[in-house]
Write a protein that holds these residues in place. Structure first.
Motif, PDB file in Angstrom:
ATOM      1  N   VAL A  96     114.830  -1.719  28.122  1.00  0.00           N
ATOM      2  CA  VAL A  96     115.904  -2.575  27.612  1.00  0.00           C
ATOM      3  C   VAL A  96     116.981  -1.732  26.940  1.00  0.00           C
ATOM      4  CG1 VAL A  96     116.466  -4.407  25.970  1.00  0.00           C
ATOM      5  CG2 VAL A  96     114.382  -4.573  27.341  1.00  0.00           C
ATOM      6  N   TRP A  97     116.565  -0.743  26.157  1.00  0.00           N
ATOM      7  CA  TRP A  97     117.510   0.113  25.427  1.00  0.00           C
ATOM      8  C   TRP A  97     118.420   0.876  26.393  1.00  0.00           C
ATOM      9  CZ3 TRP A  97     117.992   1.096  20.048  1.00  0.00           C
ATOM     10  CH2 TRP A  97     118.861   2.135  19.719  1.00  0.00           C
ATOM     11  N   THR A  98     117.841   1.399  27.463  1.00  0.00           N
ATOM     12  CA  THR A  98     118.597   2.226  28.413  1.00  0.00           C
ATOM     13  C   THR A  98     119.221   1.418  29.536  1.00  0.00           C
ATOM     14  OG1 THR A  98     116.599   2.662  29.720  1.00  0.00           O
ATOM     15  CG2 THR A  98     117.139   4.215  27.945  1.00  0.00           C
ATOM     16  N   ASP A  99     118.993   0.097  29.523  1.00  0.00           N
ATOM     17  CA  ASP A  99     119.484  -0.764  30.601  1.00  0.00           C
ATOM     18  C   ASP A  99     118.949  -0.292  31.946  1.00  0.00           C
ATOM     19  OD1 ASP A  99     120.833  -2.989  31.534  1.00  0.00           O
ATOM     20  OD2 ASP A  99     122.711  -1.925  31.868  1.00  0.00           O
ATOM     21  N   PHE A 100     117.680   0.116  31.935  1.00  0.00           N
ATOM     22  CA  PHE A 100     117.056   0.678  33.127  1.00  0.00           C
ATOM     23  C   PHE A 100     116.819  -0.378  34.199  1.00  0.00           C
ATOM     24  CE2 PHE A 100     113.205   1.799  35.540  1.00  0.00           C
ATOM     25  CZ  PHE A 100     113.579   3.022  36.061  1.00  0.00           C
ATOM     26  N   ALA A 101     116.439  -1.585  33.754  1.00  0.00           N
ATOM     27  CA  ALA A 101     116.085  -2.636  34.706  1.00  0.00           C
ATOM     28  C   ALA A 101     117.331  -3.272  35.309  1.00  0.00           C
ATOM     29  CB  ALA A 101     115.245  -3.709  34.015  1.00  0.00           C
ATOM     30  N   ALA A 102     117.240  -3.602  36.595  1.00  0.00           N
ATOM     31  CA  ALA A 102     118.348  -4.275  37.268  1.00  0.00           C
ATOM     32  C   ALA A 102     118.554  -5.668  36.683  1.00  0.00           C
ATOM     33  CB  ALA A 102     118.070  -4.356  38.766  1.00  0.00           C
ATOM     34  N   LYS A 103     117.465  -6.297  36.278  1.00  0.00           N
ATOM     35  CA  LYS A 103     117.511  -7.624  35.653  1.00  0.00           C
ATOM     36  C   LYS A 103     117.098  -7.470  34.192  1.00  0.00           C
ATOM     37  CE  LYS A 103     118.434 -10.197  39.325  1.00  0.00           C
ATOM     38  NZ  LYS A 103     119.627 -11.065  39.425  1.00  0.00           N
ATOM     39  N   PRO A 104     118.049  -7.377  33.265  1.00  0.00           N
ATOM     40  CA  PRO A 104     117.684  -7.139  31.858  1.00  0.00           C
ATOM     41  C   PRO A 104     116.789  -8.220  31.277  1.00  0.00           C
ATOM     42  CG  PRO A 104     119.999  -7.770  32.059  1.00  0.00           C
ATOM     43  CD  PRO A 104     119.508  -7.484  33.440  1.00  0.00           C
ATOM     44  N   GLY A 105     116.891  -9.443  31.802  1.00  0.00           N
ATOM     45  CA  GLY A 105     116.065 -10.519  31.271  1.00  0.00           C
ATOM     46  C   GLY A 105     114.579 -10.252  31.431  1.00  0.00           C
ATOM     47  N   ILE A 106     114.193  -9.644  32.541  1.00  0.00           N
ATOM     48  CA  ILE A 106     112.777  -9.348  32.763  1.00  0.00           C
ATOM     49  C   ILE A 106     112.298  -8.318  31.749  1.00  0.00           C
ATOM     50  CG2 ILE A 106     111.112  -8.406  34.401  1.00  0.00           C
ATOM     51  CD1 ILE A 106     112.807  -9.533  36.652  1.00  0.00           C
ATOM     52  N   GLY A 107     113.132  -7.298  31.505  1.00  0.00           N
ATOM     53  CA  GLY A 107     112.782  -6.293  30.513  1.00  0.00           C
ATOM     54  C   GLY A 107     112.646  -6.884  29.125  1.00  0.00           C
ATOM     55  N   VAL A 108     113.577  -7.773  28.756  1.00  0.00           N
ATOM     56  CA  VAL A 108     113.529  -8.428  27.449  1.00  0.00           C
ATOM     57  C   VAL A 108     112.279  -9.293  27.349  1.00  0.00           C
ATOM     58  CG1 VAL A 108     114.636 -10.147  25.968  1.00  0.00           C
ATOM     59  CG2 VAL A 108     116.017  -8.380  27.076  1.00  0.00           C
ATOM     60  N   PHE A 109     111.965 -10.014  28.420  1.00  0.00           N
ATOM     61  CA  PHE A 109     110.777 -10.870  28.423  1.00  0.00           C
ATOM     62  C   PHE A 109     109.513 -10.052  28.180  1.00  0.00           C
ATOM     63  CE2 PHE A 109     107.144 -12.689  30.674  1.00  0.00           C
ATOM     64  CZ  PHE A 109     107.084 -13.958  30.116  1.00  0.00           C
ATOM     65  N   LEU A 110     109.361  -8.949  28.906  1.00  0.00           N
ATOM     66  CA  LEU A 110     108.158  -8.128  28.762  1.00  0.00           C
ATOM     67  C   LEU A 110     108.110  -7.455  27.394  1.00  0.00           C
ATOM     68  CD1 LEU A 110     108.027  -6.516  32.321  1.00  0.00           C
ATOM     69  CD2 LEU A 110     106.572  -8.343  31.424  1.00  0.00           C
ATOM     70  N   PHE A 111     109.251  -6.953  26.922  1.00  0.00           N
ATOM     71  CA  PHE A 111     109.294  -6.279  25.624  1.00  0.00           C
ATOM     72  C   PHE A 111     108.955  -7.239  24.493  1.00  0.00           C
ATOM     73  CE2 PHE A 111     112.159  -5.381  21.920  1.00  0.00           C
ATOM     74  CZ  PHE A 111     111.382  -4.376  21.365  1.00  0.00           C
ATOM     75  N   VAL A 112     109.605  -8.391  24.449  1.00  0.00           N
ATOM     76  CA  VAL A 112     109.382  -9.337  23.363  1.00  0.00           C
ATOM     77  C   VAL A 112     107.957  -9.907  23.425  1.00  0.00           C
ATOM     78  CG1 VAL A 112     110.079 -11.564  22.388  1.00  0.00           C
ATOM     79  CG2 VAL A 112     111.818  -9.924  23.116  1.00  0.00           C
ATOM     80  N   THR A 113     107.477 -10.222  24.630  1.00  0.00           N
ATOM     81  CA  THR A 113     106.123 -10.765  24.755  1.00  0.00           C
ATOM     82  C   THR A 113     105.086  -9.748  24.289  1.00  0.00           C
ATOM     83  OG1 THR A 113     106.764 -12.195  26.614  1.00  0.00           O
ATOM     84  CG2 THR A 113     104.417 -11.757  26.325  1.00  0.00           C
ATOM     85  N   ALA A 114     105.236  -8.490  24.717  1.00  0.00           N
ATOM     86  CA  ALA A 114     104.291  -7.454  24.291  1.00  0.00           C
ATOM     87  C   ALA A 114     104.357  -7.248  22.781  1.00  0.00           C
ATOM     88  CB  ALA A 114     104.591  -6.145  25.023  1.00  0.00           C
ATOM     89  N   ALA A 115     105.570  -7.207  22.227  1.00  0.00           N
ATOM     90  CA  ALA A 115     105.712  -7.034  20.776  1.00  0.00           C
ATOM     91  C   ALA A 115     105.134  -8.225  20.029  1.00  0.00           C
ATOM     92  CB  ALA A 115     107.192  -6.849  20.425  1.00  0.00           C
ATOM     93  N   TRP A 116     105.287  -9.406  20.581  1.00  0.00           N
ATOM     94  CA  TRP A 116     104.732 -10.616  19.973  1.00  0.00           C
ATOM     95  C   TRP A 116     103.210 -10.561  19.952  1.00  0.00           C
ATOM     96  CZ3 TRP A 116     105.023 -14.119  16.627  1.00  0.00           C
ATOM     97  CH2 TRP A 116     104.401 -15.365  16.732  1.00  0.00           C
ATOM     98  N   VAL A 117     102.605 -10.119  21.067  1.00  0.00           N
ATOM     99  CA  VAL A 117     101.145 -10.007  21.118  1.00  0.00           C
ATOM    100  C   VAL A 117     100.664  -8.933  20.131  1.00  0.00           C
ATOM    101  CG1 VAL A 117      99.164  -9.423  22.575  1.00  0.00           C
ATOM    102  CG2 VAL A 117     101.004 -10.854  23.484  1.00  0.00           C
ATOM    103  N   VAL A 118     101.408  -7.841  20.014  1.00  0.00           N
ATOM    104  CA  VAL A 118     101.064  -6.811  19.027  1.00  0.00           C
ATOM    105  C   VAL A 118     101.054  -7.417  17.624  1.00  0.00           C
ATOM    106  CG1 VAL A 118     101.914  -4.726  17.862  1.00  0.00           C
ATOM    107  CG2 VAL A 118     101.807  -4.813  20.363  1.00  0.00           C
TER     108      VAL A 118
END
Length: 268
Positions: A31-53
């Motif tokens: 998400v930080w580097t805008d690596f993903a073509a679809k930023p929403g997917i990156g945000v979804f995975l990042f926030v979900t993983a951080a939420w589970v943590v």
């Protein structure tokens, strides 16, 4: 006979938790580097993983506080390994909280660890055990909002900033909702030791429905509006504006379509 090796294994951080942290780190980088073509997917995975943590840390705080309060059975149950698969109610602890976030952007941890309360003496200790989980969410919220209230956002990519704002909102809602003195939530666990035995017996059958009752109330438009106005006010005091959390949630719920690029200031 309990050996030092056994005690160490009871407290060794689980590979499952480390794997979740790794997903959080990798997707946060994406998400930080805008690596993903679809930023929403990156945000979804990042926030979900951080939420589970944060859910794992929430339950760890309950367990660790119980251990130091007298419940020495905690270690053998695996609660100190931060492994979410060791929780008594994995559905309430992980699955439902993630579903709540996906459906409505509401951070609401559920009950998970089984504490042998008979081993613990003193009402203050019982209250502290219940308070430890939500206080972890408060600490998590402070960390997430630090770049905002420290005015240290220079160089932070907009998409990552919005994801962080949305994650902070989840932590604030989790802390507030869990501190409500409703049976089944940690807030009731804080006050329960100070209530009469007869009252506790009358309320006990309703504890299993407390979590779902709160979620159902938040689906009432009037209640939802007042609640999130309060959340926006708190986040505003921490330097986060409603538009930032709104953009973060829009990216998170990517299946609903991309957020307005002009409003969120992100090039799609």
């Amino acid at each position: 006979m309990t050996t030092a090796t056994a005690r160490n294994s009871d407290r060794r951080v689980s590979p499952v938790f480390l794997g979740i942290v790794a997903v959080m780190a990798v997707t946060g980088w994406a998400v930080w580097t805008d690596f993903a073509a679809k930023p929403g997917i990156g945000v979804f995975l990042f926030v979900t993983a951080a939420w589970v943590v944060s859910l794992c840390l929430h339950e760890y705080a309950h367990a660790r506080t119980a251990l130091h309060s007298g419940d020495i059975s905690i270690g053998a149950k695996g609660y100190l390994t931060l492994n979410p698969l060791k929780y008594t109610h994995a559905l309430l602890s992980i699955v439902l909280p993630v579903i709540f976030v996906i459906m409505g952007g509401i951070g609401l941890p559920g009950g998970a660890v089984f504490i042998e309360r008979g081993r613990i003496q003193g009402r203050w200790k019982h209250s502290l055990i219940s308070a430890a989980g939500p206080l972890t969410n408060v600490l998590f919220a402070v960390v997430c909002t630090a770049p905002f209230w420290l005015h240290s956002l220079d160089g932070v990519p907009p998409t990552f900033r919005y994801a962080l704002a949305f994650l902070a909102m989840l932590q604030v809602t989790a802390a507030i909702l869990n501190f409500l003195p409703i049976p089944g939530l940690d807030g009731y666990g804080v006050v329960e030791p100070w209530l009469s035995y007869s009252f506790r017996r009358q309320v006990e059958p309703f504890a299993q429905w407390g979590l779902l009752a709160v979620f159902a109330l938040l689906w009432i438009p009037e209640v939802n509006h007042v609640f999130f106005d309060m959340i926006d006010w708190i986040l505003g005091g921490l330097g986060i504006q409603p538009g930032e959390t709104g953009c973060g949630q829009a990216f998170y719920q990517f299946w609903k379509g991309s957020p307005d690029p002009g409003f969120c200031g992100v090039t799609q």
